[in-house]
Scaffold this motif. Structure first.
Motif, short mmCIF file in Angstrom:
data_model
loop_
_atom_site.label_atom_id
_atom_site.label_comp_id
_atom_site.label_asym_id
_atom_site.label_seq_id
_atom_site.Cartn_x
_atom_site.Cartn_y
_atom_site.Cartn_z
N ALA A 244 44.95 37.22 36.92
CA ALA A 244 46.31 37.40 37.43
C ALA A 244 47.31 36.51 36.70
CB ALA A 244 46.34 37.12 38.93
N ALA A 245 46.86 35.32 36.31
CA ALA A 245 47.76 34.37 35.66
C ALA A 245 48.29 34.90 34.33
CB ALA A 245 47.04 33.03 35.44
N ARG A 246 47.51 35.72 33.62
CA ARG A 246 47.94 36.21 32.31
C ARG A 246 48.33 37.68 32.33
NH1 ARG A 246 42.30 35.63 31.91
NH2 ARG A 246 41.16 37.53 31.35
N ALA A 247 48.33 38.31 33.52
CA ALA A 247 48.60 39.74 33.62
C ALA A 247 50.04 40.01 33.99
CB ALA A 247 47.68 40.36 34.66
N ARG A 248 50.53 41.18 33.60
CA ARG A 248 51.77 41.69 34.15
C ARG A 248 51.46 42.52 35.39
NH1 ARG A 248 54.57 43.17 29.48
NH2 ARG A 248 53.56 45.20 29.42
N VAL A 249 50.30 43.20 35.37
CA VAL A 249 49.77 43.93 36.53
C VAL A 249 48.29 43.60 36.61
CG1 VAL A 249 49.28 46.19 37.54
CG2 VAL A 249 51.44 45.81 36.34
N LEU A 250 47.84 43.18 37.79
CA LEU A 250 46.41 42.91 38.00
C LEU A 250 45.75 44.16 38.57
CD1 LEU A 250 43.96 41.00 38.14
CD2 LEU A 250 44.70 40.38 40.45
N ALA A 251 44.76 44.69 37.85
CA ALA A 251 44.00 45.84 38.33
C ALA A 251 42.62 45.37 38.79
CB ALA A 251 43.85 46.90 37.23
N VAL A 252 42.14 45.94 39.87
CA VAL A 252 40.86 45.53 40.45
C VAL A 252 40.05 46.78 40.76
CG1 VAL A 252 39.73 44.36 42.34
CG2 VAL A 252 41.86 43.46 41.44
N ALA A 253 38.83 46.85 40.24
CA ALA A 253 37.93 47.97 40.52
C ALA A 253 36.76 47.45 41.33
CB ALA A 253 37.43 48.61 39.23
N GLY A 254 36.63 47.93 42.55
CA GLY A 254 35.55 47.50 43.42
C GLY A 254 35.80 47.99 44.83
N GLY A 255 35.03 47.45 45.78
CA GLY A 255 35.18 47.82 47.18
C GLY A 255 36.22 46.97 47.86
N ASP A 256 36.28 47.06 49.19
CA ASP A 256 37.31 46.35 49.94
C ASP A 256 37.22 44.84 49.77
OD1 ASP A 256 38.88 48.40 51.22
OD2 ASP A 256 37.12 48.90 52.40
N GLY A 257 36.00 44.30 49.70
CA GLY A 257 35.87 42.86 49.52
C GLY A 257 36.42 42.40 48.17
N ASN A 260 40.18 42.64 48.20
CA ASN A 260 40.73 41.52 48.96
C ASN A 260 40.91 40.29 48.06
OD1 ASN A 260 40.33 38.91 50.57
ND2 ASN A 260 40.70 40.36 52.21
N LEU A 261 39.91 39.98 47.24
CA LEU A 261 40.02 38.85 46.32
C LEU A 261 41.15 39.08 45.31
CD1 LEU A 261 36.25 38.16 45.58
CD2 LEU A 261 37.78 36.81 47.03
N GLY A 262 41.27 40.32 44.86
CA GLY A 262 42.37 40.65 43.94
C GLY A 262 43.72 40.47 44.59
N ALA A 263 43.83 40.84 45.87
CA ALA A 263 45.10 40.69 46.59
C ALA A 263 45.48 39.22 46.71
CB ALA A 263 44.99 41.33 47.96
N GLN A 264 44.50 38.36 46.98
CA GLN A 264 44.80 36.92 47.08
C GLN A 264 45.31 36.38 45.75
OE1 GLN A 264 42.08 34.52 49.75
NE2 GLN A 264 40.76 36.28 49.39
N ALA A 265 44.68 36.82 44.65
CA ALA A 265 45.13 36.35 43.34
C ALA A 265 46.51 36.92 43.00
CB ALA A 265 44.12 36.77 42.27
N ALA A 266 46.75 38.17 43.35
CA ALA A 266 48.05 38.78 43.09
C ALA A 266 49.15 38.09 43.88
CB ALA A 266 48.00 40.27 43.44
N LEU A 267 48.86 37.72 45.11
CA LEU A 267 49.84 36.99 45.92
C LEU A 267 50.11 35.61 45.34
CD1 LEU A 267 48.52 37.94 49.46
CD2 LEU A 267 50.82 38.45 48.60
N GLU A 268 49.05 34.94 44.91
CA GLU A 268 49.18 33.59 44.37
C GLU A 268 50.07 33.57 43.14
OE1 GLU A 268 46.34 30.19 42.23
OE2 GLU A 268 45.44 31.96 43.18
N HIS A 269 49.92 34.58 42.27
CA HIS A 269 50.66 34.60 41.00
C HIS A 269 51.82 35.59 41.02
CE1 HIS A 269 47.77 32.01 38.88
NE2 HIS A 269 46.83 32.63 39.58
#
Length: 479
Positions: A244-257, A260-269
């Protein structure tokens, strides 16, 4: 009873009509089809074919089909046959070429027919008609074969098929159908410098989330300018934050868990999040109207970004819901054996264990002492009544949806867990539901076990559920 006697005579006449029939070219084919369906091997093979198709609706159809059979088969063989104990038809006069090994079990109801109808019904709920129709015709042929080979009366087959259809439809209580459309959200400004080829996108792929094995290749082909990072045993939270720190858009491929981790990183950055469904259930992706990787890629190219709420508990966000009580225990039990036996067998094993051992939990909810089977806290209001709702019409209402199932002498364990699995059946005064923007929970033991978007964790001390309204930017399909 006279009506039972009449039905029995009709059943025997219909059986005799089918037994006397001659179908040139099918005298050996139909028995072979009947044998292929022994122990549901035919349906297991079809499920495997659907699962490796690379198409999300077909993978869902395979999973739902096997789930339906896992419900129908014990219902027929362990309950139905024991209750009725009907004798198998006589094979006198049946052509030798059509005979198969006659099972030693009772005739009514037909287990083969139940499994066939359960699988076909479940597939029809997920797959396009071009797949569902051939499966339905094959299931009908298996049902017919049981009479044609002389091992069942037509009434056995009809009863088995009815049970199969009912259990197929009943899987919606355990696993909701894919959501069509998307709930209400708030449109946000487009991403600056949006590039249709994916430049500026960093995609983190979780290969163990239960999704498409070639997901990384799929993303690279659809977004050739994106950076694709495959998780290879590294800490996922750390990997998400770095991406997320180096992205303009963070993409996450996986299940809900994973999401969720991607959402926390997206919120942080403060980055927009692109959700690529690649798990088993994908509740949040479904709420956004994303039914598979193709829809996610199309959504990214449209450039539409929306703002949605997130919930927060003990410093951790949740996109769907958080809960305490029997559900965290069920998740813990399932995960203890999931790697050895697979997710759905592990879930059934965990459910049987929890049904035997679960006890209500003593907690204090907003200052009121309670004994609860389940406390459910949803991110935004859910539509349906019940202790485990699934469908949301809005993702930005600023509310927590609180559902509480309390324990009392008149609500024993089996009924409580059945209510959780089957919706709001028979909950009456033991069930409470309200909306709030905060919720405080504590435990006399000082320790609370929670589940959040399918992941469990333990909190020491008081627990507070709060909202972060319209704080997460996500990419979703254009209306």
């Amino acid at each position: 009873m006279r009506w039972r006697s009449r039905l029995g005579r009709l059943d025997r006449r219909l059986f005799a009509t089918v037994a006397d029939a001659r179908l040139p070219g099918l005298e050996r084919l139909v028995p072979a089809l009947s044998r292929a369906a022994d122990n549901s091997l035919l349906w297991a093979g079809l499920a495997g074919t659907l699962a490796v198709s690379g198409q999300r609706p077909l993978r869902r159809a395979a999973t739902r089909g096997l789930l339906a059979i896992s419900l129908a088969s014990p219902l027929v063989n362990l309950v139905g046959k024991q209750l009725f104990g009907r004798t198998r038809p006589s094979l006198d006069g049946l052509p030798l070429a059509r005979m198969i090994k006659v099972p030693a079990s009772a005739s009514f109801p037909s287990g083969h027919s139940a499994s066939a109808a359960a699988f076909a019904t479940a597939v029809a709920m997920e797959a396009p008609i071009a797949v569902a129709l051939p499966v339905a015709l094959l299931a009908a042929a298996v049902c017919f074969s049981r009479v044609y080979t002389g091992v069942h009366y037509p009434g056995d087959v009809l009863a088995g098929a009815a049970i199969g259809v009912a259990t197929g439809l009943g899987t919606r209580r355990l696993w909701p159908e894919a959501v069509t459309g998307a709930p209400r959200v708030v449109t946000a400004p487009p991403v600056p410098g949006h590039d249709p080829d994916g430049r500026g996108v960093v995609a983190v792929i979780n290969p163990v989330a239960g999704g498409e094995p070639s997901m990384a290749a799929t993303v690279r082909a659809a977004l050739p300018g994106a950076e694709v990072v495959e998780a290879d045993g590294r800490d996922m939270a750390e990997l998400m934050s770095e991406a997320a720190a180096r992205a303009r858009v963070l993409a996450v491929a996986g299940g809900d868990g994973t999401v969720n981790l991607g959402a926390q990183a997206a919120l942080e950055h403060r980055r927009p999040l692109l959700v690529i469904p690649a798990g088993t259930l994908d509740h949040f992706a479904g709420a956004l109207g994303l039914d598979g990787p193709e829809e996610a890629m199309t959504a990214y190219r449209s450039g539409e970004v929306v703002a949605v709420d997130v919930g927060e508990v003990a410093g951790r966000v949740f996109l769907n819901n958080a809960s305490l009580g029997v559900y965290p225990e069920l998740v813990d039990r399932r995960e203890s054996v999931e790697r050895r036996v697979g997710k759905w067998p592990a879930l059934l094993w965990a459910l049987s264990h929890v049904l035997r051992t679960a006890e209500p939990e003593k907690v204090v909810v907003d200052g009121v002492p309670r004994r609860v089977w389940l406390l459910f806290v949803g991110n935004c209001r859910y539509d349906s009544r019940g202790a485990a709702p699934r469908l949301r019409r809005r993702l930005e209402d600023g509310l927590l949806d609180v559902r509480l199932l309390t324990a009392a002498s008149r609500l024993p364990r089996l009924r409580a867990l059945t209510s959780v699995l089957l919706g709001g059946l028979g909950l009456s005064r033991h069930y409470q539901q309200w909306q709030a923007d905060t919720l405080k929970v504590s435990s006399p033991s000082g320790v609370v076990r929670l589940a959040r978007d399918g992941e469990t964790f333990t909190v020491t001390g008081d627990v507070e559920f709060t909202k972060r309204p319209r704080s997460l930017l996500v990419v979703r399909p254009a209306d």
